[in-house]
Enzyme design. Structure first.
Site, PDB file in Angstrom:
ATOM      1  N   PHE A  48      -9.482   9.229   7.897  1.00  0.00           N
ATOM      2  CA  PHE A  48      -9.313   9.474   6.461  1.00  0.00           C
ATOM      3  C   PHE A  48     -10.533   8.952   5.709  1.00  0.00           C
ATOM      4  O   PHE A  48     -11.441   8.356   6.301  1.00  0.00           O
ATOM      5  CB  PHE A  48      -8.026   8.825   5.950  1.00  0.00           C
ATOM      6  CG  PHE A  48      -8.052   7.320   5.946  1.00  0.00           C
ATOM      7  CD1 PHE A  48      -7.867   6.600   7.114  1.00  0.00           C
ATOM      8  CD2 PHE A  48      -8.282   6.616   4.772  1.00  0.00           C
ATOM      9  CE1 PHE A  48      -7.908   5.216   7.118  1.00  0.00           C
ATOM     10  CE2 PHE A  48      -8.317   5.218   4.758  1.00  0.00           C
ATOM     11  CZ  PHE A  48      -8.129   4.526   5.937  1.00  0.00           C
ATOM     12  N   ASP A  72      -8.069  -4.419   0.141  1.00  0.00           N
ATOM     13  CA  ASP A  72      -8.980  -3.494  -0.523  1.00  0.00           C
ATOM     14  C   ASP A  72     -10.189  -3.330   0.384  1.00  0.00           C
ATOM     15  O   ASP A  72     -10.665  -4.307   0.976  1.00  0.00           O
ATOM     16  CB  ASP A  72      -9.386  -4.037  -1.895  1.00  0.00           C
ATOM     17  CG  ASP A  72      -9.838  -2.922  -2.836  1.00  0.00           C
ATOM     18  OD1 ASP A  72      -9.387  -1.771  -2.659  1.00  0.00           O
ATOM     19  OD2 ASP A  72     -10.639  -3.193  -3.733  1.00  0.00           O
ATOM     20  N   THR A  73     -10.635  -2.101   0.489  1.00  0.00           N
ATOM     21  CA  THR A  73     -11.761  -1.788   1.373  1.00  0.00           C
ATOM     22  C   THR A  73     -12.834  -1.071   0.588  1.00  0.00           C
ATOM     23  O   THR A  73     -12.532  -0.278  -0.303  1.00  0.00           O
ATOM     24  CB  THR A  73     -11.271  -0.878   2.524  1.00  0.00           C
ATOM     25  OG1 THR A  73     -10.342  -1.609   3.325  1.00  0.00           O
ATOM     26  CG2 THR A  73     -12.427  -0.433   3.407  1.00  0.00           C
ATOM     27  N   THR A 113       0.834  -1.197   0.000  1.00  0.00           N
ATOM     28  CA  THR A 113       0.000   0.000   0.000  1.00  0.00           C
ATOM     29  C   THR A 113       0.869   1.247   0.000  1.00  0.00           C
ATOM     30  O   THR A 113       2.009   1.211   0.462  1.00  0.00           O
ATOM     31  CB  THR A 113      -0.944   0.036   1.221  1.00  0.00           C
ATOM     32  OG1 THR A 113      -1.807   1.165   1.122  1.00  0.00           O
ATOM     33  CG2 THR A 113      -0.183   0.136   2.531  1.00  0.00           C
ATOM     34  N   ASN A 114       0.301   2.334  -0.520  1.00  0.00           N
ATOM     35  CA  ASN A 114       0.952   3.636  -0.410  1.00  0.00           C
ATOM     36  C   ASN A 114       0.218   4.498   0.604  1.00  0.00           C
ATOM     37  O   ASN A 114       0.517   5.675   0.756  1.00  0.00           O
ATOM     38  CB  ASN A 114       0.934   4.357  -1.774  1.00  0.00           C
ATOM     39  CG  ASN A 114       1.898   3.707  -2.745  1.00  0.00           C
ATOM     40  OD1 ASN A 114       3.062   3.468  -2.418  1.00  0.00           O
ATOM     41  ND2 ASN A 114       1.420   3.395  -3.939  1.00  0.00           N
TER      42      ASN A 114
HETATM   43  P1  IMP Z   1      -8.738   1.292  -0.783  1.00  0.00           P
HETATM   44  O1  IMP Z   1      -8.821   0.042  -0.004  1.00  0.00           O
HETATM   45  O2  IMP Z   1      -7.478   2.030  -0.480  1.00  0.00           O
HETATM   46  O3  IMP Z   1      -8.988   1.107  -2.249  1.00  0.00           O
HETATM   47  O4  IMP Z   1      -9.871   2.229  -0.212  1.00  0.00           O
HETATM   48  C1  IMP Z   1     -11.088   2.429  -0.867  1.00  0.00           C
HETATM   49  C2  IMP Z   1     -11.727   3.697  -0.395  1.00  0.00           C
HETATM   50  O5  IMP Z   1     -12.290   3.500   0.890  1.00  0.00           O
HETATM   51  C3  IMP Z   1     -10.814   4.915  -0.296  1.00  0.00           C
HETATM   52  O6  IMP Z   1     -11.551   6.041  -0.703  1.00  0.00           O
HETATM   53  C4  IMP Z   1     -10.488   5.002   1.154  1.00  0.00           C
HETATM   54  O7  IMP Z   1     -10.235   6.333   1.547  1.00  0.00           O
HETATM   55  C5  IMP Z   1     -11.766   4.464   1.774  1.00  0.00           C
HETATM   56  N1  IMP Z   1     -11.452   3.804   3.045  1.00  0.00           N
HETATM   57  C6  IMP Z   1     -10.715   2.692   3.213  1.00  0.00           C
HETATM   58  N2  IMP Z   1     -10.635   2.394   4.520  1.00  0.00           N
HETATM   59  C7  IMP Z   1     -11.331   3.367   5.174  1.00  0.00           C
HETATM   60  C8  IMP Z   1     -11.572   3.620   6.549  1.00  0.00           C
HETATM   61  O8  IMP Z   1     -11.129   2.934   7.468  1.00  0.00           O
HETATM   62  N3  IMP Z   1     -12.315   4.708   6.817  1.00  0.00           N
HETATM   63  C9  IMP Z   1     -12.815   5.523   5.847  1.00  0.00           C
HETATM   64  N4  IMP Z   1     -12.597   5.347   4.559  1.00  0.00           N
HETATM   65  C10 IMP Z   1     -11.859   4.257   4.223  1.00  0.00           C
END
Ligand code: IMP
Length: 193
Positions: A148, A68-69, A7-8
């Protein structure tokens, strides 16, 4: 055990280190001198998480994990979901994403939502996945300045404030990522034992 976290996102690294302590030697992409923005081309969190871990494993041959979230909102049929990062456009700006969600949720009474994290670990060439879910609801306005992403508009079940009004330790008591990381850390301990 040395592991690269694919991750970055410094926030994710901070959250992860606060959970697993010093048991693992966590190398960030920056520490490993890898300067890439790993694409998220797939339509599931599972496939994107694997894309991240596989990309870095292929490049380094070192055990690694990616995640991924997505924020899944019931009234929006699970959106933004896998598109969470770029919901309001390729600029990937949290403020824009939040504005879009709040607009789409205007006047909507069912505010139920969940964060879901899928973590993909590649250990000695084999993949393992871990999932963490945090149920909650979407606020009607931005609340708080910590955290964030979508933190200012998400209140986890059992709490009365948003993730952005919590410090990290408090967020970790509820968070999707904390749950996935706990499962992951337990697994690592079992294979390390
Ligand atoms: P990714 O997993 O980095 O692709 O995150 C997908 C999106 O979900 C991004 O816009 C992140 O900022 C948001 N996101 C991921 N984890 C969280 C969290 O714990 N709280 C709020 N936003 C999140």
């Amino acid at each position: 055990m040395k592991l690269i976290f694919a991750t970055n996102n410094e926030n994710k690294v901070k959250e992860f280190k606060s959970l697993v302590g010093n048991n693992f030697d966590i190398i960030t992409l920056q520490d490993a001198g890898i300067d890439i923005d790993i694409p998220e081309p797939h339509d599931t969190l599972e496939a994107n998480a694997l894309e991240k871990s596989e990309t870095i494993y292929r490049m380094t041959g070192t055990n690694c994990f990616g995640e991924d979230t997505g924020l899944e909102i019931t009234a929006l049929n699970g959106a933004p979901g896998v598109l969470s990062a770029r919901y309001a456009g390729e600029q990937k700006l949290a403020a824009d994403n939040i504005t879009k969600v709040l607009q789409e949720m205007e006047g909507v009474t069912n505010r139920e939502a969940q964060f879901r994290t899928v973590l993909s670990l590649i250990l000695d060439g084999k993949e393992y996945q871990f999932e963490g879910i945090c149920k909650g609801h979407i606020t009607t306005a931005v609340q708080g300045e910590k955290g964030f992403g979508y933190d200012p508009i998400f209140v986890p079940e059992g709490a009365s404030k948003s993730f952005a009004e919590m410090d990290l330790a408090e967020k970790n008591q509820y968070s999707h990522r904390a749950k996935a990381h706990h499962l992951f850390a337990e697994f690592l301990k079992s294979v390390n034992a």
